[in-house]
Design a protein around this motif. Structure first.
Motif, PDB file in Angstrom:
ATOM      1  N   ALA A 139       0.817  -1.216   0.000  1.00  0.00           N
ATOM      2  CA  ALA A 139       0.000   0.000   0.000  1.00  0.00           C
ATOM      3  C   ALA A 139       0.850   1.264   0.000  1.00  0.00           C
ATOM      4  O   ALA A 139       0.430   2.300  -0.530  1.00  0.00           O
ATOM      5  N   VAL A 140       2.035   1.190   0.596  1.00  0.00           N
ATOM      6  CA  VAL A 140       2.912   2.369   0.684  1.00  0.00           C
ATOM      7  C   VAL A 140       3.522   2.707  -0.663  1.00  0.00           C
ATOM      8  O   VAL A 140       3.671   3.884  -1.016  1.00  0.00           O
ATOM      9  N   SER A 141       3.874   1.704  -1.449  1.00  0.00           N
ATOM     10  CA  SER A 141       4.615   1.936  -2.684  1.00  0.00           C
ATOM     11  C   SER A 141       3.907   1.307  -3.868  1.00  0.00           C
ATOM     12  O   SER A 141       3.424   0.170  -3.790  1.00  0.00           O
ATOM     13  N   ASP A 142       3.866   2.027  -4.992  1.00  0.00           N
ATOM     14  CA  ASP A 142       3.273   1.480  -6.207  1.00  0.00           C
ATOM     15  C   ASP A 142       4.323   0.910  -7.146  1.00  0.00           C
ATOM     16  O   ASP A 142       4.034   0.601  -8.305  1.00  0.00           O
ATOM     17  N   SER A 143       5.559   0.744  -6.659  1.00  0.00           N
ATOM     18  CA  SER A 143       6.615   0.180  -7.496  1.00  0.00           C
ATOM     19  C   SER A 143       6.648  -1.350  -7.428  1.00  0.00           C
ATOM     20  O   SER A 143       7.395  -1.988  -8.174  1.00  0.00           O
ATOM     21  N   ASN A 144       5.849  -1.946  -6.543  1.00  0.00           N
ATOM     22  CA  ASN A 144       5.884  -3.394  -6.364  1.00  0.00           C
ATOM     23  C   ASN A 144       5.163  -4.093  -7.513  1.00  0.00           C
ATOM     24  O   ASN A 144       4.028  -3.754  -7.846  1.00  0.00           O
ATOM     25  N   VAL A 145       5.830  -5.089  -8.096  1.00  0.00           N
ATOM     26  CA  VAL A 145       5.236  -5.815  -9.230  1.00  0.00           C
ATOM     27  C   VAL A 145       4.979  -7.282  -8.895  1.00  0.00           C
ATOM     28  O   VAL A 145       4.261  -7.967  -9.639  1.00  0.00           O
ATOM     29  N   ALA A 146       5.544  -7.800  -7.797  1.00  0.00           N
ATOM     30  CA  ALA A 146       5.303  -9.190  -7.410  1.00  0.00           C
ATOM     31  C   ALA A 146       5.749  -9.399  -5.973  1.00  0.00           C
ATOM     32  O   ALA A 146       6.678  -8.738  -5.497  1.00  0.00           O
ATOM     33  N   VAL A 147       5.078 -10.317  -5.290  1.00  0.00           N
ATOM     34  CA  VAL A 147       5.505 -10.787  -3.974  1.00  0.00           C
ATOM     35  C   VAL A 147       6.082 -12.180  -4.178  1.00  0.00           C
ATOM     36  O   VAL A 147       5.418 -13.057  -4.743  1.00  0.00           O
ATOM     37  N   TYR A 148       7.316 -12.396  -3.722  1.00  0.00           N
ATOM     38  CA  TYR A 148       8.018 -13.657  -3.963  1.00  0.00           C
ATOM     39  C   TYR A 148       8.342 -14.333  -2.636  1.00  0.00           C
ATOM     40  O   TYR A 148       9.006 -13.745  -1.782  1.00  0.00           O
ATOM     41  N   PHE A 149       7.848 -15.558  -2.478  1.00  0.00           N
ATOM     42  CA  PHE A 149       8.216 -16.390  -1.331  1.00  0.00           C
ATOM     43  C   PHE A 149       9.246 -17.403  -1.807  1.00  0.00           C
ATOM     44  O   PHE A 149       8.894 -18.391  -2.463  1.00  0.00           O
ATOM     45  N   GLY A 150      10.505 -17.161  -1.464  1.00  0.00           N
ATOM     46  CA  GLY A 150      11.563 -18.053  -1.914  1.00  0.00           C
ATOM     47  C   GLY A 150      11.431 -19.448  -1.360  1.00  0.00           C
ATOM     48  O   GLY A 150      11.791 -20.430  -2.024  1.00  0.00           O
ATOM     49  N   SER A 151      10.925 -19.583  -0.132  1.00  0.00           N
ATOM     50  CA  SER A 151      10.782 -20.913   0.467  1.00  0.00           C
ATOM     51  C   SER A 151       9.802 -21.770  -0.322  1.00  0.00           C
ATOM     52  O   SER A 151       9.957 -22.990  -0.418  1.00  0.00           O
ATOM     53  N   ALA A 152       8.775 -21.140  -0.878  1.00  0.00           N
ATOM     54  CA  ALA A 152       7.779 -21.864  -1.675  1.00  0.00           C
ATOM     55  C   ALA A 152       8.085 -21.796  -3.164  1.00  0.00           C
ATOM     56  O   ALA A 152       7.486 -22.537  -3.953  1.00  0.00           O
ATOM     57  N   ASN A 153       8.991 -20.916  -3.553  1.00  0.00           N
ATOM     58  CA  ASN A 153       9.361 -20.712  -4.952  1.00  0.00           C
ATOM     59  C   ASN A 153       8.137 -20.361  -5.806  1.00  0.00           C
ATOM     60  O   ASN A 153       7.924 -20.915  -6.882  1.00  0.00           O
ATOM     61  N   HIS A 154       7.331 -19.424  -5.273  1.00  0.00           N
ATOM     62  CA  HIS A 154       6.209 -18.954  -6.077  1.00  0.00           C
ATOM     63  C   HIS A 154       5.984 -17.470  -5.824  1.00  0.00           C
ATOM     64  O   HIS A 154       6.509 -16.892  -4.878  1.00  0.00           O
ATOM     65  N   VAL A 155       5.215 -16.859  -6.714  1.00  0.00           N
ATOM     66  CA  VAL A 155       4.967 -15.422  -6.665  1.00  0.00           C
ATOM     67  C   VAL A 155       3.462 -15.163  -6.627  1.00  0.00           C
ATOM     68  O   VAL A 155       2.654 -16.004  -7.040  1.00  0.00           O
ATOM     69  N   VAL A 156       3.120 -13.979  -6.126  1.00  0.00           N
ATOM     70  CA  VAL A 156       1.731 -13.558  -6.021  1.00  0.00           C
ATOM     71  C   VAL A 156       1.633 -12.123  -6.522  1.00  0.00           C
ATOM     72  O   VAL A 156       2.531 -11.299  -6.253  1.00  0.00           O
ATOM     73  N   LEU A 157       0.570 -11.810  -7.237  1.00  0.00           N
ATOM     74  CA  LEU A 157       0.331 -10.414  -7.626  1.00  0.00           C
ATOM     75  C   LEU A 157       0.198  -9.557  -6.368  1.00  0.00           C
ATOM     76  O   LEU A 157      -0.503  -9.947  -5.421  1.00  0.00           O
ATOM     77  N   PRO A 158       0.831  -8.392  -6.311  1.00  0.00           N
ATOM     78  CA  PRO A 158       0.765  -7.569  -5.094  1.00  0.00           C
ATOM     79  C   PRO A 158      -0.654  -7.244  -4.648  1.00  0.00           C
ATOM     80  O   PRO A 158      -0.983  -7.369  -3.460  1.00  0.00           O
ATOM     81  N   GLY A 159      -1.498  -6.808  -5.570  1.00  0.00           N
ATOM     82  CA  GLY A 159      -2.859  -6.464  -5.191  1.00  0.00           C
ATOM     83  C   GLY A 159      -3.628  -7.657  -4.648  1.00  0.00           C
ATOM     84  O   GLY A 159      -4.384  -7.542  -3.673  1.00  0.00           O
ATOM     85  N   LEU A 160      -3.434  -8.816  -5.277  1.00  0.00           N
ATOM     86  CA  LEU A 160      -4.090 -10.029  -4.803  1.00  0.00           C
ATOM     87  C   LEU A 160      -3.573 -10.419  -3.429  1.00  0.00           C
ATOM     88  O   LEU A 160      -4.359 -10.836  -2.560  1.00  0.00           O
ATOM     89  N   PHE A 161      -2.278 -10.272  -3.206  1.00  0.00           N
ATOM     90  CA  PHE A 161      -1.720 -10.631  -1.898  1.00  0.00           C
ATOM     91  C   PHE A 161      -2.306  -9.744  -0.805  1.00  0.00           C
ATOM     92  O   PHE A 161      -2.659 -10.232   0.273  1.00  0.00           O
ATOM     93  N   ARG A 162      -2.410  -8.462  -1.069  1.00  0.00           N
ATOM     94  CA  ARG A 162      -2.979  -7.559  -0.067  1.00  0.00           C
ATOM     95  C   ARG A 162      -4.437  -7.927   0.214  1.00  0.00           C
ATOM     96  O   ARG A 162      -4.864  -7.939   1.379  1.00  0.00           O
ATOM     97  N   GLU A 163      -5.195  -8.235  -0.826  1.00  0.00           N
ATOM     98  CA  GLU A 163      -6.585  -8.643  -0.616  1.00  0.00           C
ATOM     99  C   GLU A 163      -6.674  -9.924   0.214  1.00  0.00           C
ATOM    100  O   GLU A 163      -7.533 -10.059   1.096  1.00  0.00           O
ATOM    101  N   LEU A 164      -5.787 -10.894  -0.062  1.00  0.00           N
ATOM    102  CA  LEU A 164      -5.795 -12.149   0.676  1.00  0.00           C
ATOM    103  C   LEU A 164      -5.508 -11.938   2.160  1.00  0.00           C
ATOM    104  O   LEU A 164      -6.168 -12.529   3.021  1.00  0.00           O
ATOM    105  N   THR A 165      -4.530 -11.101   2.458  1.00  0.00           N
ATOM    106  CA  THR A 165      -4.191 -10.874   3.861  1.00  0.00           C
ATOM    107  C   THR A 165      -5.341 -10.198   4.592  1.00  0.00           C
ATOM    108  O   THR A 165      -5.669 -10.562   5.730  1.00  0.00           O
ATOM    109  N   GLN A 166      -5.952  -9.219   3.950  1.00  0.00           N
ATOM    110  CA  GLN A 166      -7.050  -8.509   4.607  1.00  0.00           C
ATOM    111  C   GLN A 166      -8.269  -9.403   4.786  1.00  0.00           C
ATOM    112  O   GLN A 166      -9.024  -9.233   5.749  1.00  0.00           O
ATOM    113  N   ALA A 167      -8.459 -10.358   3.881  1.00  0.00           N
ATOM    114  CA  ALA A 167      -9.615 -11.241   3.974  1.00  0.00           C
ATOM    115  C   ALA A 167      -9.358 -12.440   4.883  1.00  0.00           C
ATOM    116  O   ALA A 167     -10.304 -12.981   5.465  1.00  0.00           O
TER     117      ALA A 167
END
Length: 287
Positions: A139-167
């Motif tokens: 929410a602070v920065s609009d430069s984010n293009v992906a959230v990456y969990f190295g332990s799981a080796n997968h990525v999430v769209l930033p907007g989707l990740f924020r929605e998931l956490t809030q829900a």
């Protein structure tokens, strides 16, 4: 000390992503957090087990929540992994969304607990706190293009990740923390495995071969992941899991087929020999 870690892949480093800005956003996003425990933190000095960031000009930004240190380390280069391939295999990355292969920077987000009380850290709760930090940083920065969990080796769209956490939070959100991969091996046999459970203090699961459908494998892995997150490592080496009257599934701890240096729970199918029908009383007399 066990750290929980994620990365924000960015189009560029954003000077708006500061400790002060993140602190204000977290207080707005997560009023259920104890506000008296959430505060600005000091950059750790060398030798305390964190990043090498003791100099006054360190780019690291730090917050504290109780006895947890929250650290953000901006780095003006790519992470080096094949982001296009990771996006292609991540179920939370839409097929229609191009992989952000031209991103220019990343910020490592780390949450770790400092305490000498001798208690094991609650890594599921720590992953939840990490997710709150990442969601607020989005929410602070609009430069984010992906959230990456190295332990799981997968990525999430930033907007989707924020929605998931809030829900989802404060309930666990394994859909974002754990990758569940299902497919056929070169011999055409269905297999499946998880990645990312180690960040939660749990063992990943591998199904080397099964007659189940892809949907059945995914459902079995999802169910075991949810069960372990709720109950801890209560499935022991050698335990059997219910299947059918003709088959049972045995849990075997051992090296991963994908990474022999890692210990995983393998689910091995075992056929159950049919019991012979008992002879009738008159048949026993005749024989």
């Amino acid at each position: 000390m066990t750290a929980s870690l994620a990365m924000l892949l960015q189009s560029q480093l954003d000077p708006k992503l500061t400790a002060e800005g993140l602190l204000a956003q977290m207080r707005s996003d997560w009023p259920e957090l104890d506000q008296s425990l959430l505060r600005l933190g000091e950059v750790p000095s060398e030798g305390d087990g964190t990043e090498d960031a003791g100099a006054d000009d360190s780019p690291m930004q730090c917050l504290e929540y109780g006895d947890h240190l929250i650290a953000l380390m901006p780095i003006p280069v790519q992470i080096g992994d094949d982001i296009a391939q990771i996006c292609a295999h991540s179920r939370l990355w839409p097929d229609a969304t191009p992989a952000p292969v031209d991103y220019a920077a990343h910020t490592i987000v780390t949450v770790m607990r400092f305490s000498d009380d001798g208690q094991e850290p609650n890594l599921v709760a720590q992953a939840a706190l990490l997710s709150q930090v990442v969601a607020s940083a989005i929410a602070v920065s609009d430069s984010n293009v992906a959230v990456y969990f190295g332990s799981a080796n997968h990525v999430v769209l930033p907007g989707l990740f924020r929605e998931l956490t809030q829900a989802s939070l404060p309930e666990p959100m394994p859909i974002a923390w754990v990758a569940i991969n299902v497919g056929q091996n070169p011999q055409g046999v269905m297999t499946g495995h998880t990645r990312g459970m180690d960040m939660l203090g749990l063992m990943d699961i591998e199904i080397p071969a099964t007659a189940d459908t892809a949907e059945g494998v995914f459902s079995r892995l999802t169910g075991i992941v949810d069960y372990l997150i709720e109950n801890g490592m209560v499935i022991s080496d050698g335990d059997t899991l219910g299947a059918t009257d003709e088959e049972r599934i045995r849990v075997v701890y051992g090296p991963s087929a994908l990474d022999p240096e890692r210990q995983v729970m393998r689910l091995q199918s075992e056929e159950i020999a049919p019991t012979k029908p008992a002879k009738s009383w008159w048949a026993r007399l005749l024989n």
